[in-house]
Structures are given as C-alpha cells and as structure tokens.
Design a protein around this motif. Structure first.
Motif, PDB file in Angstrom:
ATOM      1  N   ARG A 104       0.836  -1.198   0.000  1.00 31.55           N
ATOM      2  CA  ARG A 104       0.000   0.000   0.000  1.00 31.55           C
ATOM      3  C   ARG A 104       0.874   1.252   0.000  1.00 31.55           C
ATOM      4  O   ARG A 104       1.986   1.248   0.503  1.00 31.55           O
ATOM      5  CB  ARG A 104      -0.919   0.010   1.219  1.00 31.55           C
ATOM      6  N   ARG A 105       0.341   2.340  -0.532  1.00 30.67           N
ATOM      7  CA  ARG A 105       1.057   3.606  -0.559  1.00 30.67           C
ATOM      8  C   ARG A 105       0.744   4.403   0.713  1.00 30.67           C
ATOM      9  O   ARG A 105      -0.321   4.287   1.305  1.00 30.67           O
ATOM     10  CB  ARG A 105       0.655   4.427  -1.787  1.00 30.67           C
ATOM     11  N   ASP A 121       0.078   7.534   1.181  1.00 35.65           N
ATOM     12  CA  ASP A 121      -1.064   8.435   1.098  1.00 35.65           C
ATOM     13  C   ASP A 121      -2.387   7.697   1.305  1.00 35.65           C
ATOM     14  O   ASP A 121      -3.362   8.284   1.791  1.00 35.65           O
ATOM     15  CB  ASP A 121      -1.090   9.144  -0.251  1.00 35.65           C
ATOM     16  N   ALA A 122      -2.412   6.410   0.945  1.00 37.13           N
ATOM     17  CA  ALA A 122      -3.623   5.620   1.153  1.00 37.13           C
ATOM     18  C   ALA A 122      -3.742   5.143   2.598  1.00 37.13           C
ATOM     19  O   ALA A 122      -4.850   4.953   3.114  1.00 37.13           O
ATOM     20  CB  ALA A 122      -3.642   4.422   0.208  1.00 37.13           C
TER      21      ALA A 122
END
Length: 223
Positions: free
Chosen positions: A192-193, A195-196
């Motif tokens: 996952r990134r 920002d997410a």
C-alpha cells in the motif's frame, strides 16, 4: 516503532543553532548511520561488520562505537530522539493539557510530517525488511520500546501526580501507539502507498488515544 531510515537522532533546535563542534559531531553521526544503512540494504545486517561500516564512512571503528554503542543502533538510531520527543511532550505540555492530549498531538504532528517515528512513508519498507530479517535487530527494537516506556513513566511520575500508576499509564500509551504503528507498517510492507494508509492511521491514532484516556480515567476513579 523506534526505527529510522538513517536519520540523525535529536530534534531540539536546527543545526544552525548549534555550536560548530556539535554540528560536526552530528554530521559525523549522520554519515556513519547513512553509510551503515546503505550497506545493510545491499547485503543485510548480519553480514556487514562494524569495521566495514567504519571504512566506508572513513572513520575509525572507535568513532563508530562512540556514536553507536551497539551495532544494532547503527540502524535503529532514533531511540534518543523518540525518548526526547515523548517525554518532552509530557514535560512541556501546555497548562491544563493532559499528558495523553499532549502525546496525541505529538503523534498527529509526526504523521503530518511523515516523520520516521510515525511509521508512514513510502521509503520505510526496505528498512523494516532489514529489521525483520535479523533476530538481533528485532530484539533491539523490543528493547527500544521498553526504554521509551520507562522514560515516559518517569516523566509522567514527575509531571502528572494525578495519575495513580505512571508506569501502567506509560505502558498503555506506548502499547497503543505501537499497535497503530505496526498495523500501518504491515500495510505498507504489503504494497500500500503511504497516502492511502495515512487517513486510516490518523483514525486509528485517535481511537487508540481515546481508549488510553478512558482507561486512565478509570484508574483515577478507582485508585
């Protein structure tokens, strides 16, 4: 929770505010830590020696140990900074502000800044993989959490006399923060990134500190 990505420890004041000798000392520490991190990323923690780090950083092995008493601290190098930040938040909180409120504010500020101690940044997963691959580093990380908990307990005992059990309060707070940190780290390791992950991390922090506040309120009612 105490891990870094090769950043220097200590957060009080900018480098321009420090005497020249201290700036040079911090620059040397930073260079050693950055060099060690790169070597560990390339070859793994257990296969790199302190002597190799010293040669690559162009310092003596004694200089390395002057800055980092243990090899593990070359990578997990933010223990002093974490202690300073968490105890400082408690000791220097605003009049009328509770310790938990001050620590919540610190946690949210760390997230906003994408500070290494927040655990939320796209650059962190390679570092965590080094830690997960080394039993020695995992053990040092656990010790670091214990050191932070002990320092926070002392700060609470000195500044929050209304708390009937400062050590339990510190343990609850550190455990709550660590749980949120580990959950977000796991999601980043899974691809996952940042920002997410950040919005959920913020929501989890608020829920965690809400839980700590309720627990401490119960302690005050039932000393």
């Amino acid at each position: 929770m105490i891990e870094s990505t090769g950043g220097t420890s200590g957060s009080s004041g900018g480098p321009h505010e420090l005497p020249l000798r201290e700036r040079k000392k911090r620059a040397t520490r930073q260079r050693i830590s950055d060099t060690a991190t790169q070597l560990f990323l390339q070859r793994g923690f257990d296969t790199v020696t302190v002597a190799e780090v010293a040669r690559a950083a162009e310092v003596s092995a004694m200089t390395v140990f002057n800055h980092f008493p243990r090899k593990e601290d070359l990578l997990i190098d933010r223990i002093p900074e974490a202690v300073e930040m968490f105890t400082g938040a408690v000791r220097h909180r605003a009049p009328g502000e509770t310790p938990v409120a001050a620590l919540r504010r610190l946690a949210l500020d760390l997230l906003e800044a994408r500070h290494p101690l927040s655990g939320v940044d796209d650059d962190f997963p390679p570092f965590w993989r080094i830690v997960l691959d080394s039993p020695a580093l995992r053990a040092r990380a656990r010790e670091a959490v214990e050191e932070l908990e002990g320092a926070l307990a002392r700060a609470l005992a000195e500044t929050a006399p209304e708390l009937p059990d400062p050590r339990l309060a510190a343990a609850l707070t550190v455990a709550a923060y660590r749980a949120v940190y580990v959950a977000s780290a796991s999601r980043l390791l899974a691809g996952r990134r940042a920002d997410a992950v950040a919005p959920d991390h913020r929501a989890r922090l608020d829920a965690a500190f809400d839980a700590v506040e309720r627990a401490l309120a119960g302690m005050e009612r039932n000393p």
